[in-house]
Design an enzyme around this catalytic site. Structure first.
Site, PDB file in Angstrom:
ATOM      1  N   PHE A 238      -0.163   8.656 -20.815  1.00 32.20           N
ATOM      2  CA  PHE A 238       0.134   8.594 -22.256  1.00 32.20           C
ATOM      3  C   PHE A 238       1.092   9.696 -22.696  1.00 32.20           C
ATOM      4  O   PHE A 238       1.113  10.062 -23.872  1.00 32.20           O
ATOM      5  CB  PHE A 238      -1.167   8.651 -23.076  1.00 32.20           C
ATOM      6  CG  PHE A 238      -2.282   7.810 -22.525  1.00 32.20           C
ATOM      7  CD1 PHE A 238      -2.091   6.459 -22.291  1.00 32.20           C
ATOM      8  CD2 PHE A 238      -3.520   8.360 -22.217  1.00 32.20           C
ATOM      9  CE1 PHE A 238      -3.113   5.672 -21.771  1.00 32.20           C
ATOM     10  CE2 PHE A 238      -4.544   7.579 -21.697  1.00 32.20           C
ATOM     11  CZ  PHE A 238      -4.337   6.230 -21.473  1.00 32.20           C
ATOM     12  N   LYS A 632       1.861 -11.311 -18.491  1.00 37.17           N
ATOM     13  CA  LYS A 632       0.475 -10.831 -18.497  1.00 37.17           C
ATOM     14  C   LYS A 632       0.397  -9.304 -18.584  1.00 37.17           C
ATOM     15  O   LYS A 632      -0.326  -8.761 -19.414  1.00 37.17           O
ATOM     16  CB  LYS A 632      -0.245 -11.317 -17.237  1.00 37.17           C
ATOM     17  CG  LYS A 632      -1.743 -11.074 -17.237  1.00 37.17           C
ATOM     18  CD  LYS A 632      -2.371 -11.817 -16.065  1.00 37.17           C
ATOM     19  CE  LYS A 632      -3.884 -11.774 -16.116  1.00 37.17           C
ATOM     20  NZ  LYS A 632      -4.461 -12.588 -15.026  1.00 37.17           N
ATOM     21  N   GLU A 704       5.350   1.762 -25.441  1.00 36.80           N
ATOM     22  CA  GLU A 704       5.076   2.640 -26.577  1.00 36.80           C
ATOM     23  C   GLU A 704       5.415   1.973 -27.902  1.00 36.80           C
ATOM     24  O   GLU A 704       4.797   2.263 -28.927  1.00 36.80           O
ATOM     25  CB  GLU A 704       5.819   3.955 -26.389  1.00 36.80           C
ATOM     26  CG  GLU A 704       5.227   4.691 -25.202  1.00 36.80           C
ATOM     27  CD  GLU A 704       5.904   6.002 -24.905  1.00 36.80           C
ATOM     28  OE1 GLU A 704       5.412   7.019 -25.389  1.00 36.80           O
ATOM     29  OE2 GLU A 704       6.912   6.013 -24.188  1.00 36.80           O
TER      30      GLU A 704
HETATM   31 MO1  MOS Z   1       5.603   8.485 -23.456  1.00 33.97          MO
HETATM   32  S1  MOS Z   1       4.413   9.661 -24.637  1.00 33.97           S
HETATM   33  O1  MOS Z   1       7.199   9.039 -23.750  1.00 33.97           O
HETATM   34  O2  MOS Z   1       4.946   8.993 -21.910  1.00 33.97           O
END
Ligand code: MOS
Length: 737
Positions: A238, A632, A704
Site C-alpha cells: 500500500f 478478474k 490506486e
Molecule cells: Mo502507491 S501508495 O504509490 O504504492
C-alpha cells in the site's frame, strides 16, 4: 486462444491459499539469528546514557549495539527526494539525537527472537528531553513552503483569486484528513546475509527492490553489484514498503557484526513508529462559479506535517491541477510544518485520495448552492484539455464513467433534497464524486526465454505485492508466444533479474507489462526468423504476416504448415532461445498528450438518525484505466480500493498524543479498518479503452485510482441523508450527533 482481457484466476492463488508461497519472513537461512530494536520513549531531545550491561549478560545474546558501537553509515544523498534515495534521511543509531517517539536507539542480536526481545527490555536509557512539536491547527499556522521533492509545490494557471472574487457563486471551506497507517498484515521484515566474498543479500519486504539496493549500497559504502535484494511475495504494501526504512539498514549492519544471517522483524507496535504513515492534511478549497455551476476559478491549498529532518510533501492539491476546467484560473499550493515524527510516505492513494476528499466535497457544496445536480455539474465542467499543461488528454473516460456509473446506480431516482429519502427509520443518502489519477511512464527491462520443452521463462525484476503481477504478466507473455499462461514460468522480485521499476503509483501493468510484451514479441520474432531461414526452415516461403503463434508453436494456417517451439529448437540444436527487451518510454510530462486515469464513484448510505451511525448500502465505481488485461484481477483491485476508500471515509485514523508526540496506536485493536460486515455489494464497471499514449499495451493505472473519491462520495451521501456536511475524516458517530 488469447487470454488478455479474460477473467482468469490467479496463477499463484493455490500457493497463497495453501500457505506454500514463500514470503520474506518465512525464510530461514542456515545459522540465522534474531534482532530486536529498542526505541526511544521521548520524541525530542537526546540520550544521555544507554546502559547495556544487563542486556549483554542475558541468555542467548550475541551483541547489543548502540550509537557508540553501531558501525557508521554514510549519509543519504541530499536533497532528500521521493524515490532516490528512497528512504528516511535521518539514519538510525548513529548519534545521541532523538527526533521522534519510537526512534530506534539500540539493537539486540540473540539466538532466538524471544531472547533478543527480552534482552532489549534490560537496556537502561537516560534522556534529556525537550518538549515535542506536534501537528495541529496552531502549529499549522507556522507552515512554510517546502522544497520540491516530486511535482512543483505551487502551481498557478491564470488568475484564480480574481476569478473567485468576481464569481457570482462562491464556496470556500476547510477540510481535514487524519494521520493514517498502512497496517499491512505482513509486518516489515528484513533478513540480511553476507557471503564470504562480501556480497550482501537482503530478503526484504519491499515494493522497490532496486531502491533498497541503491540506498543500502550508498549508506553502507558497498559497490552496488555487492548488494542483492529479494522479495517474491508481499503481504500488503500500500505504499508503506516503497521506501527503505531504518530497520533494513540496521539488519545489514547487525549481520556484519555477528557474522551470521540476521532476521529483524518489526513488532506490530513498531509498525506505527519505525516505518512511514500517511500524514494528516488541513486543506482549503475555494471555488468560483457562474450561477449555472460552470467553474470560473479554483484555489486549493494544503498543509501537512513533516519530520524535522526530511521534507515529505503530501501533494493533496495535485489532482486539482488537472481534473476540471476553470477558465479564470486554478491555483494550488502546499505547505509543511516541521514536527517530531518519523518520515511519512505514500499510502494508497497518496495525494489524490486526500485532495479529492476536499475538492469533490466542495463541488458537492457548489451543487447544493447552485441547485445543479452533482453529476450534471461534473459533466458541465468536464474538459478535453488538461488545465495545467494545456495538452489534450490521451483518453478521458470521465464522461463515460459519470454516465455509466449514474445509470448503473440509478441516480435518476434520487431526490436531491437532504433528508428526503428514507428506508423505515433510516435516512438514505446518495452521493457521488469524480476522480483523476496520475499516470507514470517508467523504464523497465524484461527477458523471455523459450525452453527446449516448449515452455517459456519470463524474467523481470518487478514485484508481486498482491495485485496479481504473476498472473497478468504470464498472460501477456503467453499470448505473445501462443502459450497458455501456465506454460510461462515467471521469476520476479530479485535485483539480479532485468531491472524494472518500483511497484508503486499503479504503474506495473502499463510499464513492466510493456517490457514483458516487448520481450515476448522479440522471442516470438526470433522463433519466426528461425522457422523461415534456419536449418530445414519449416515455414520457408511463408509471409511473416501469415505466421501465427498458437498452441506452443508457429503455424501458417493457409498453407497447413506448423512447427512447435520444442521441435524448432531441436532442429536448430538449441536448448533455449532468449530475447531481452528494454522499454524506455518518454516521461509522461514530456509526451504530446496528458495521460491520466479517471473514475466516477457513487455511494448509498443509510444513517441511523438517533445514533448517527453510518452504514454503506452500496457502492458503484466506474473506471477508465485504459485497456483491462485481466477482468478478474482488475475487479479484485477495484473492490480492494473501494474498501480501502470506505475505511478512509468512515473508520481510519491514527492518533498522536499531543503531550508526548507518540502514536497512541500500537495494534489493530485501536485502529479500525473495514471488515466484511462493513462492506456491502460493490459494483465495478470498466469504461476505458486501449490508450497507446499510456503504454504499448494500452493500460493506464488502476489500483490506486479505485481508492480515490470513495471518501467524498460517501461524505456527500451522508450530507444528502442528514443535511450535515462533515469536512473532517473519518465520518464518525460523534460528528453526526
Ligand atoms: Mo502507491 S501508495 O504509490 O504504492
Amino acid at each position: 486462444m488469447t487470454t488478455v482481457g479474460q477473467p482468469i484466476s490467479r496463477t499463484d492463488g493455490r500457493l497463497k491459499v495453501t500457505g506454500t508461497a514463500t514470503y520474506t519472513g518465512d525464510r530461514t537461512p542456515e545459522a540465522m539469528v534474531h534482532a530486536a530494536l529498542v526505541h526511544s520513549t521521548i520524541a525530542n531531545g537526546r540520550t544521555v546514557s544507554i546502559d547495556t550491561a544487563a542486556a549483554e549478560k542475558a541468555p542467548g545474546v550475541l551483541a547489543v549495539l548502540t550509537h557508540h558501537t553501531m558501525p557508521r553509515m554514510n549519509p543519504t544523498p541530499k536533497p532528500w527526494t521521493h524515490l532516490n534515495p528512497h528512504g528516511q534521511g535521518y539514519l538510525p543509531i548513529q548519534d545521541d539525537e532523538i527526533h521522534y517517539a519510537g526512534q530506534p536507539i539500540a539493537l539486540v542480536v540473540a539466538q532466538t527472537l524471544d531472547q533478543a526481545a527480552f534482552a532489549g527490555t534490560l537496556v537502561q536509557v537516560e534522556y534529556e528531553a525537550e518538549s515535542p512539536v506536534v501537528f495541529n491547527a496552531e502549529t499549522a499556522q507556522e507552515a512554510v513552503e517546502p522544497p520540491q521533492f516530486l511535482w512543483p509545490v505551487a502551481v498557478a494557471i491564470g488568475d484564480a483569486d480574481t476569478a473567485i472574487a468576481e464569481a457570482p457563486v462562491k464556496v470556500e471551506q476547510t477540510y481535514t484528513t487524519p494521520d493514517r497507517h498502512h497496517n499491512q498484515m505482513e509486518p516489515h521484515v528484513t533478513i540480511a546475509a553476507w557471503d564470504e566474498d562480501g556480497t550482501l543479500t537482503l530478503y526484504d519486504t519491499t515494493q522497490h527492490i532496486y531502491g533498497t539496493k541503491k540506498l543500502v549500497a550508498i549508506v553502507l559504502g558497498l559497490p552496488p553489484e555487492k548488494v542483492n535484494v529479494v522479495s517474491h511475495f508481499l503481504g500488503g504494501g500500500f505504499g508503506g514498503k516503497a521506501y527503505t526504512w531504518p530497520h533494513t539498514l540496521l539488519a545489514a549492519l547487525a549481520a556484519k557484526v555477528v557474522n551470521r544471517p540476521v532476521k529483524l522483524q518489526l513488532t506490530r507496535a513498531q509498525m506505527y513508529s519505525m516505518v512511514g504513515h500517511q500524514a494528516s492534511t488541513i486543506q482549503t478549497v475555494a471555488l468560483g462559479a457562474k450561477s449555472n455551476g460552470k467553474l470560473t476559478g479554483i484555489r486549493h491549498e494544503s498543509i501537512s506535517p513533516t519530520p524535522v529532518f526530511d521534507n515529505y510533501i503530501e501533494y493533496a492539491a495535485l489532482g486539482t491541477r488537472s481534473i476540471w476546467g476553470a477558465d479564470g484560473g486554478i491555483s494550488t499550493n502546499h505547505k509543511t510544518v516541521k514536527v517530531n515524527r518519523n518520515t511519512p510516505t505514500a499510502m494508497r492513494s497518496p495525494h489524490e485520495a486526500l485532495g479529492h476528499f476536499a475538492l469533490e466535497s466542495a463541488l458537492d457544496e457548489l451543487a447544493y448552492t447552485t441547485g445543479v445536480d452533482p453529476v450534471a455539474l461534473r459533466l458541465l465542467n468536464d474538459t478535453d484539455i488538461e488545465p495545467q499543461s494545456g495538452r489534450p488528454f490521451s483518453s478521458r473516460g470521465m464522461r463515460k464513467a459519470l454516465l455509466a456509473g449514474a445509470e448503473r446506480f440509478g441516480w435518476d431516482k434520487r431526490t436531491p433534497t437532504p433528508g428526503s429519502m428514507r428506508d423505515g427509520r433510516y435516512l438514505i443518502g446518495q452521493g457521488m464524486a469524480g476522480a483523476i489519477y496520475t499516470h507514470w511512464r517508467w523504464p523497465s527491462k524484461a527477458r523471455v526465454t523459450l525452453n527446449s520443452d516448449g515452455s517459456a521463462l519470463l524474467e523481470i525484476g518487478t514485484h508481486e505485492i498482491g495485485q496479481g503481477t504473476y498472473t497478468v504478466m504470464q498472460q501477456v507473455a503467453g499470448d505473445a508466444l501462443g502459450l497458455p499462461p501456465d506454460k510461462v514460468t515467471m521469476h520476479l522480485g530479485d535485483t539480479r533479474l532485468p531491472e524494472s521499476h518500483p511497484a508503486i503509483g499503479s504503474a506495473t501493468m502499463a510499464n513492466a507489462g510493456a517490457s514483458v510484451q516487448m520481450a515476448a514479441d522479440a522471442a516470438r520474432q526470433m522463433a519466426i526468423d528461425l522457422a523461415l531461414s534456419g536449418p530445414s526452415a519449416p515455414l520457408a516461403g511463408a509471409s511473416p504476416d501469415d505466421i501465427r503463434a498458437v498452441d506452443g508453436g508457429l503455424e501458417v494456417p493457409a498453407k497447413g504448415l506448423r512447427i512447435t517451439y520444442a521441435e524448432l529448437l531441436a532442429r536448430n540444436g538449441l536448448s533455449t532461445l532468449t530475447a531481452d527487451a528494454d522499454y524506455d518510454p518518454v516521461e509522461e510530462h514530456l509526451g504530446p498528450k496528458a495521460v491520466f486515469s479517471f473514475s466516477a464513484v457513487f455511494a448509498e448510505v443509510r444513517v441511523d438518525p438517533d445514533f448517527g451511525l453510518v452504514r454503506l448500502n452500496r457502492l458503484v465505481g466506474a473506471y477508465d484505466a485504459g485497456r483491462i488485461i485481466n477482468a478478474k484481477t482488475a475487479r479484485s483491485q477495484a473492490i480492494g480500493g473501494m474498501i480501502w476508500g470506505a475505511g478512509q471515509a468512515l473508520l481510519e485514523q491514527s492518533e498522536v498524543d499531543p503531550a508526548t508526540a507518540r502514536y497512541l496506536n500500537r495494534n489493530y485493536s485501536g485502529y479500525l479498518v473495514p471488515t466484511n460486515a462493513d462492506i456491502p455489494e460493490l459494483d465495478v464497471l470498466f469504461v476505458g479503452e486501449f490508450d497507446e499514449e499510456a503504454s504499448l499495451i494500452g493500460a493506464k493505472g488502476l489500483g490506486e485510482l479505485t481508492a480515490v473519491s470513495v471518501a467524498p462520495a460517501i461524505a456527500n451521501a451522508v450530507y444528502h441523508a442528514t443535511g450535515k456536511r462533515v469536512r473532517d475524516l473519518p465520518i464518525t458517530v460523534e460528528k453526526l450527533l
